[in-house]
Design an enzyme around this catalytic site. Structure first.
Site, PDB file in Angstrom:
ATOM      1  N   LEU A  54       0.810  -1.213   0.000  1.00 19.54           N
ATOM      2  CA  LEU A  54       0.000   0.000   0.000  1.00 19.54           C
ATOM      3  C   LEU A  54       0.848   1.269   0.000  1.00 19.54           C
ATOM      4  CD1 LEU A  54      -2.486  -1.501   2.569  1.00 19.54           C
ATOM      5  CD2 LEU A  54      -3.108  -0.833   0.235  1.00 19.54           C
ATOM      6  N   ARG A  78      14.073  -2.806  -6.510  1.00 22.45           N
ATOM      7  CA  ARG A  78      14.003  -2.877  -7.970  1.00 22.45           C
ATOM      8  C   ARG A  78      12.726  -2.192  -8.479  1.00 22.45           C
ATOM      9  NH1 ARG A  78      16.522  -8.971  -7.827  1.00 22.45           N
ATOM     10  NH2 ARG A  78      18.607  -8.302  -7.152  1.00 22.45           N
ATOM     11  N   LYS A  83      15.799  -0.840   3.488  1.00 23.14           N
ATOM     12  CA  LYS A  83      15.320  -0.217   2.255  1.00 23.14           C
ATOM     13  C   LYS A  83      15.410   1.298   2.357  1.00 23.14           C
ATOM     14  CE  LYS A  83      11.802   0.313  -1.174  1.00 23.14           C
ATOM     15  NZ  LYS A  83      10.544  -0.120  -1.801  1.00 23.14           N
TER      16      LYS A  83
END
Length: 294
Positions: free
Chosen positions: A65, A123, A171
């Site tokens: 989300l 990616r 991340k």
């Protein structure tokens, strides 16, 4: 057969869900975009009217989300997935949200007896389509082992980042570094042009140096990460060279905002007695400023 609820069918979520269907998983899907839901139904998914409906009988609930507030609403809000989960359900948030929101969600789910891990992806949307995403799994060993087969339907590489909440942290750091480096690279490219230097020449040179390869894998492992600050290239020399670049950029009208900020870091290191240490000592200096030094 593992039953999966997939909540969030955007640009990344839709192809990720499609790959799970291709691998034979039973999917119940939810999104406010009915067209996205219908497209997955045509591929074999079952449509759900609410997150609560989607999670009925689910072994795994996946969220993909736009932000943390929406993840919270979908999981814990009115008609949220929590209402139909069993104690055996594993929640996997694959969204990119604020780490502190991730921590709060994991804690709140745990209080309700539901295990939750995070597994944001790296990616692009093209990789989401062909199932070659990088999966950054933050969870206990048991959670990651349980989720691995499902996650690897959507990715070609899985990195175990540590406990719950560590996936989004790695991340965040990766994205921060690459995004900031993009700005620094643009500054360098424009400076090349303003000085009449062929960018192809710069690319050839920098592809073989720390400028292009990065310090994590070049200068740091042999120096600061080993506790060795003997100078291969001194802080003061780095500061001198940086100031020359900043000065000539000013004279040619090139904005070097990233370079100017870097100059303050090197100046601070020099002012704190690190001028004759290796330039990787910038890490030690910044750790001290952050209150992290031993």
């Amino acid at each position: 057969m593992t039953n999966i609820a997939f909540l969030g069918l955007g640009q990344m979520g839709s192809p990720m869900a499609s790959n799970l269907l291709l691998k034979g998983y039973c999917l119940r899907v939810f999104d406010i975009n009915q067209e996205a839901v219908n497209a997955l139904v045509e591929k074999g998914a079952t449509a759900a009217q609410t997150p609560e409906d989607a999670a009925v009988g689910a072994d795994i609930v996946i969220t993909m989300l736009p932000n943390g507030d929406i993840v919270r609403q979908v999981l814990l809000g009115e008609r949220g997935a929590i209402n139909s989960m069993s104690p055996e359900t594993l929640v996997i948030d694959m969204s990119t949200i604020h780490p502190l929101q991730t921590d709060a969600l994991i804690s709140d789910m745990q209080e309700r007896g539901i295990a939750m891990m995070d597994a944001p992806v790296g990616r692009t949307s093209d990789n989401a389509i062909d199932g070659t995403l990088l999966i950054l799994a933050g969870g206990t060993s048991e959670q990651v082992d349980r989720a691995r087969a499902v996650l690897m339907c959507m990715g070609s590489e899985l990195v175990e980042a540590g406990g719950p909440g560590m996936g989004i942290r790695v991340k965040l750091i990766n994205n921060y570094m690459s995004i900031a480096l993009n700005a620094l690279s643009a500054e360098a490219a424009v400076l090349c042009e303003s000085l009449g230097l062929d960018l192809a020449v710069a690319i050839k040179v920098m592809s073989g140096t720390a400028a292009g390869k990065g310090h994590f894998t070049t200068t740091w492992p042999g120096k600061v990460l080993k506790g060795d600050l003997s100078p291969a290239f001194m802080v003061d020399l780095a500061l001198k060279d940086l100031r020359i670049a900043v000065d000539i950029a000013k004279q040619t009208g090139v904005p070097l905002g990233m370079g100017q900020v870097a100059e303050t870091y090197y100046h601070s290191a020099s002012a704190h007695g690190r001028g004759r240490q290796d330039w990787s000592a910038l890490l030690t200096q910044m750790r001290e400023q952050a209150g992290l030094a031993n």
